[in-house]
Design an enzyme around this catalytic site. Structure first.
Site, PDB file in Angstrom:
ATOM      1  N   GLN A 110     -17.464  10.050   6.894  1.00 30.75           N
ATOM      2  CA  GLN A 110     -17.657   8.769   6.196  1.00 30.75           C
ATOM      3  C   GLN A 110     -17.501   7.603   7.168  1.00 30.75           C
ATOM      4  O   GLN A 110     -18.260   6.629   7.106  1.00 30.75           O
ATOM      5  CB  GLN A 110     -16.652   8.635   5.046  1.00 30.75           C
ATOM      6  CG  GLN A 110     -16.881   9.622   3.908  1.00 30.75           C
ATOM      7  CD  GLN A 110     -15.751   9.595   2.884  1.00 30.75           C
ATOM      8  OE1 GLN A 110     -14.586   9.371   3.215  1.00 30.75           O
ATOM      9  NE2 GLN A 110     -16.098   9.831   1.619  1.00 30.75           N
ATOM     10  N   PRO A 120     -16.601  -3.733   0.574  1.00 30.88           N
ATOM     11  CA  PRO A 120     -18.050  -3.939   0.750  1.00 30.88           C
ATOM     12  C   PRO A 120     -18.889  -3.024  -0.145  1.00 30.88           C
ATOM     13  O   PRO A 120     -20.038  -3.336  -0.444  1.00 30.88           O
ATOM     14  CB  PRO A 120     -18.283  -3.612   2.228  1.00 30.88           C
ATOM     15  CG  PRO A 120     -17.148  -2.702   2.604  1.00 30.88           C
ATOM     16  CD  PRO A 120     -15.978  -3.196   1.799  1.00 30.88           C
ATOM     17  N   TYR A 162       0.845  -1.204   0.000  1.00 32.52           N
ATOM     18  CA  TYR A 162       0.000   0.000   0.000  1.00 32.52           C
ATOM     19  C   TYR A 162       0.879   1.252   0.000  1.00 32.52           C
ATOM     20  O   TYR A 162       1.667   1.469   0.934  1.00 32.52           O
ATOM     21  CB  TYR A 162      -0.943   0.028   1.202  1.00 32.52           C
ATOM     22  CG  TYR A 162      -2.008  -1.052   1.216  1.00 32.52           C
ATOM     23  CD1 TYR A 162      -2.265  -1.835   0.088  1.00 32.52           C
ATOM     24  CD2 TYR A 162      -2.763  -1.304   2.356  1.00 32.52           C
ATOM     25  CE1 TYR A 162      -3.236  -2.822   0.102  1.00 32.52           C
ATOM     26  CE2 TYR A 162      -3.742  -2.288   2.383  1.00 32.52           C
ATOM     27  CZ  TYR A 162      -3.971  -3.049   1.247  1.00 32.52           C
ATOM     28  OH  TYR A 162      -4.940  -4.037   1.273  1.00 32.52           O
TER      29      TYR A 162
END
Length: 328
Positions: free
Chosen positions: A291, A209, A54
């Site tokens: 969020q 998801p 990452y």
């Protein structure tokens, strides 16, 4: 927040977790990461996911520095990382004993931690015998660099082979698999992996998801918001594959169901994943505190997913895989 056992292990992970993919190092630095991670902890999240690849290691550095500056107690946290893509050299990638051990040490150095709770083989490696990988992962555990190991995007056959090796050599097998799982991608979790849950007690920490944001509905007008994932150069190919009319039609069809329940589309999609009893934790992503807060409200949506509601959802997405005859 509910805490589930990671598969058949004794490790407890929050039902919703947070992953550093895309955000840390690409969109966020240490200051923003600290506020996001604190927001997650305030919501009860204890599980944070990372990987050596990452942002080319920067995501681990940011997470490690943020946690250090926040002054959190290490035993309150479950930290995971993943090994496979560690660099450009011929031995800097894959699942050889050499790269697993060197890659793990490098990850710990970037995280500035003595250990991670969980370490994954980020992908299967066809050029390394599975026995070598199983032995190397057990070495990592024996040395205390990690407490548990798992796989990510392995096939059922590969996981079964890893467990066969572990049983034969009296070693520790993988306790968890990290697959993609959402309303649009279901085959592995609901069909292929079925025998693994009962045979080996495999838990799941699922990713994406919201199908990289497609299930939020923000792409339904055919435009890509400038601050979204698909606006990043690395994700433009994924955008062209994901934003097709059939998919957007399904997302539009889910909106009335969410409205009827008084929830947002993302909350519905995340709750749907978490409602699967084989899923130990759903890894969420976010770049802003609001969020995180919105995503975490999905916990309260899970009880709303009654059989009739699930049938309505199925009628819209029509994505349920056929179960193999042998598992019916």
């Amino acid at each position: 927040m509910q805490y589930n056992n990671l598969g058949r292990s004794g490790l407890k992970v929050s039902q919703l977790s947070y992953g550093a993919w895309v955000s840390f190092g690409n969109q966020l630095d240490v200051k923003e990461a600290k506020s996001l991670l604190q927001c997650c902890r305030d919501q009860g999240v204890n599980f944070f996911d990372n990987a050596e690849v990452y942002a080319n290691g920067r995501a681990e550095e940011i997470m490690g520095q943020a946690i250090r500056e926040l002054g959190w107690k290490r035993s309150d946290l479950v930290i995971s990382t993943k090994i496979f893509w560690g660099g450009a050299g011929p031995n800097d990638k894959g699942l050889s004993r050499k790269h697993i051990i060197e890659g793990t040490k490098a990850s710990l150095k970037r995280l500035d931690m003595d250990y991670v709770d969980l370490i994954y083989c980020h992908r299967p490696d066809s050029s390394t015998p599975i026995e070598e990988t199983v032995r190397a992962m057990n070495y990592v555990i024996d040395k205390g660099y990690a407490f548990y190991w798992g796989t990510s995007e392995w096939s059922s056959q590969q996981i079964t082979e890893a467990w066969s090796v572990a049983h034969r050599l009296d070693l520790i097998g993988p306790v968890v698999e990290q697959p993609e799982y959402n309303l649009l991608s279901r085959h592995k979790v609901e069909s292929e992996y079925l025998p693994l849950y009962s045979n080996y007690g495999i838990g799941l920490t699922t990713w994406s998801p919201l199908a990289s944001g497609v299930l939020t509905g923000k792409y339904n007008k055919g435009t890509i918001p400038p601050d979204s994932r698909f606006a990043l150069d690395n994700y433009k190919n994924l955008a062209s594959r994901s934003l097709v009319d059939d998919v957007l039609k399904k997302v539009n069809g889910l909106k009335p169901i969410a409205d009827e329940l008084g929830v947002t589309l993302p909350q519905l999609a995340i709750a749907w994943c978490a409602a699967n009893p084989n899923v130990s934790s759903v890894i969420t992503g976010a770049t802003k505190e609001y969020q995180v807060e919105e995503n975490m409200k999905a916990i309260s949506v899970i009880p709303m997913l009654t059989a009739p509601v699930m049938e309505k959802i199925e009628a819209i997405v029509q994505s349920k895989p056929k179960r193999p005859e042998a598992y019916r």
